[in-house]
Design an enzyme around this catalytic site. Sequence first.
Site, short mmCIF file in Angstrom:
data_model
loop_
_atom_site.label_atom_id
_atom_site.label_comp_id
_atom_site.label_asym_id
_atom_site.label_seq_id
_atom_site.Cartn_x
_atom_site.Cartn_y
_atom_site.Cartn_z
N GLY A 205 0.84 -1.21 0.00
CA GLY A 205 0.00 0.00 0.00
C GLY A 205 0.87 1.25 0.00
O GLY A 205 1.87 1.30 0.71
N ALA B 275 15.47 10.95 -0.94
CA ALA B 275 16.63 10.88 -0.03
C ALA B 275 17.58 9.76 -0.46
O ALA B 275 18.80 9.93 -0.41
CB ALA B 275 16.15 10.66 1.40
N ARG C 176 19.42 11.02 -3.70
CA ARG C 176 20.38 12.11 -3.48
C ARG C 176 21.56 11.66 -2.63
O ARG C 176 22.69 12.06 -2.87
CB ARG C 176 19.66 13.29 -2.84
CG ARG C 176 18.55 13.85 -3.74
CD ARG C 176 18.82 15.28 -4.14
NE ARG C 176 18.05 15.65 -5.30
CZ ARG C 176 17.26 16.72 -5.38
NH1 ARG C 176 17.13 17.52 -4.34
NH2 ARG C 176 16.64 17.01 -6.51
N GLY D 44 5.89 -2.26 3.61
CA GLY D 44 5.49 -2.77 4.93
C GLY D 44 5.81 -4.24 5.07
O GLY D 44 6.73 -4.78 4.41
N THR E 294 6.08 -6.52 1.94
CA THR E 294 7.27 -6.15 1.15
C THR E 294 8.53 -6.76 1.76
O THR E 294 9.38 -7.32 1.05
CB THR E 294 7.41 -4.60 1.15
OG1 THR E 294 6.20 -4.05 0.66
CG2 THR E 294 8.59 -4.14 0.31
N ASP F 285 0.02 1.95 8.41
CA ASP F 285 -0.46 1.15 9.56
C ASP F 285 0.41 1.25 10.81
O ASP F 285 -0.03 0.91 11.91
CB ASP F 285 -0.58 -0.32 9.15
CG ASP F 285 -1.76 -0.58 8.23
OD1 ASP F 285 -2.49 0.38 7.93
OD2 ASP F 285 -1.95 -1.74 7.81
N ARG G 60 -18.06 14.94 13.52
CA ARG G 60 -18.48 15.40 14.85
C ARG G 60 -19.52 16.52 14.74
O ARG G 60 -20.53 16.52 15.45
CB ARG G 60 -17.25 15.91 15.62
CG ARG G 60 -17.56 16.58 16.94
CD ARG G 60 -16.29 17.12 17.56
NE ARG G 60 -15.54 16.08 18.25
CZ ARG G 60 -15.77 15.70 19.50
NH1 ARG G 60 -16.73 16.26 20.20
NH2 ARG G 60 -15.05 14.76 20.05
N ARG H 207 -26.52 12.16 17.11
CA ARG H 207 -26.37 10.81 16.57
C ARG H 207 -25.15 10.08 17.13
O ARG H 207 -24.19 10.72 17.57
CB ARG H 207 -26.21 10.87 15.05
CG ARG H 207 -27.53 11.04 14.35
CD ARG H 207 -27.35 11.16 12.85
NE ARG H 207 -28.64 11.13 12.20
CZ ARG H 207 -28.91 11.62 11.02
NH1 ARG H 207 -27.97 12.22 10.32
NH2 ARG H 207 -30.13 11.53 10.51
N HIS I 115 -9.71 4.84 1.65
CA HIS I 115 -8.44 5.21 1.02
C HIS I 115 -8.12 6.70 1.06
O HIS I 115 -7.00 7.09 0.72
CB HIS I 115 -8.40 4.69 -0.42
CG HIS I 115 -8.21 3.20 -0.47
ND1 HIS I 115 -9.24 2.33 -0.24
CD2 HIS I 115 -7.10 2.44 -0.67
CE1 HIS I 115 -8.79 1.08 -0.32
NE2 HIS I 115 -7.50 1.12 -0.58
O1 F6P Z 1 -1.22 -0.30 3.37
C1 F6P Z 1 -1.92 -0.70 4.48
C2 F6P Z 1 -3.39 -0.64 4.19
O2 F6P Z 1 -3.77 0.69 3.94
C3 F6P Z 1 -4.23 -1.25 5.28
O3 F6P Z 1 -4.50 -0.36 6.34
C4 F6P Z 1 -5.46 -1.64 4.53
O4 F6P Z 1 -6.10 -2.70 5.17
C5 F6P Z 1 -4.91 -2.08 3.21
O5 F6P Z 1 -3.70 -1.39 3.04
C6 F6P Z 1 -5.82 -1.83 2.02
O6 F6P Z 1 -5.18 -2.33 0.89
P1 F6P Z 1 -5.65 -2.08 -0.61
O7 F6P Z 1 -5.35 -0.64 -0.95
O8 F6P Z 1 -4.83 -3.03 -1.40
O9 F6P Z 1 -7.10 -2.34 -0.63
#
Ligand code: F6P
Length: 327
Positions: free
Chosen positions: A15, A26, A29, A106, A109, A132, A159, A167, A257
């Site tokens: 992700g 970085a 360079r 992450g 990877t 994450d 909020r 709610r 996202h």
């Molecule tokens: O990169 C981590 C993450 O954003 C997680 O928090 C989430 O569950 C996952 O990727 C979503 O992945 P994708 O974009 O492949 O749906």
Amino acid sequence: MEKQIKRIAVFTSGGDAPGMNAAIRAVVRTASYHDLHVYGVFRGYEGMIDGDFKRLERKDVANIIHRGGTILKTARSERFMSATGRKAAFESLTAFDIDACIAIGGNGTFTGAKVFSEEHNIPFIGIPGTIDNDLFGTDFTIGFDTAVNTAIEAVDRIRDTADSHNRLFFIEVMGRHAGYIALHTAIGSGAESVLIPEVDMDLDRLTELLLKNARRRKLFSLVIVAEGNKIGSTQEIARIIKERIENFDIRYAIIGHLQRGGAPNSLDRVLASRLGYAAVEGLMKGEQNVMAGIINDHVVFTSLSDAISKEKPLENDLVKMAEILAM
Ligand code: F6P
């Protein structure tokens, strides 16, 4: 004798996370300062398999420090999970005469990097880039702080409307296996409760807590839900609570996202710059198959195997504090 490193491949994988571009900059360079050649690999391990490489020089990483996403693109590669795919990736690296790789990503990877470097004996350094914040060996991962700020901004807006309508809102944030984003968002937005994978919470306790809030004449409530919480989907939780407490007016929202995009904030730009620099310096000093992280404001190298297998514990005190502050 160890082979002298002259050509490095850098790629982003898994992700995307705000700050990845600052890390690429970085790396390029710092490497250029040491007269090393850098090749950018597009689409992570997918591009490595396909030989999708491009020489990156100082000017190629100008004007990207402030941009979200990743100029190298990213992917979650199925093909790299097989030995055949990894062999093809190794052939591409050999064709470009690459001596070492820098992987920005992450857990998935680094799992791939560990297997690959063992199979093909090529040094890797990992840079933790994931919103994450779930990697052992670094206090923070690149993108986490920006993602939390984005989530808090969204919750602040919810909020207002929750308050106007009296709610109860369930708001889902990312974090498949970890509750860092949810916990920090809950603390930073003053939410009433948070559901995270690391803490046991069942529907009975949640119902009791919400009723208690109502008895204390709290007219609206915000509950932050980590996507990996143990109870279930946010929609399902909202439905069950509605069944149990009929007089609550309930809505839910999934930030999704939105949290992964946008310009990196100052913390992520500085963190990414430090880690990109540290990765190249580390490689030159002979570090390999480690992840560069920052602990207590110092650069620390942790083996890839520890980074992916050891659990990064949530600060228990933070969980307790969040509960106390929400009362
Ligand atoms: O990169 C981590 C993450 O954003 C997680 O928090 C989430 O569950 C996952 O990727 C979503 O992945 P994708 O974009 O492949 O749906």
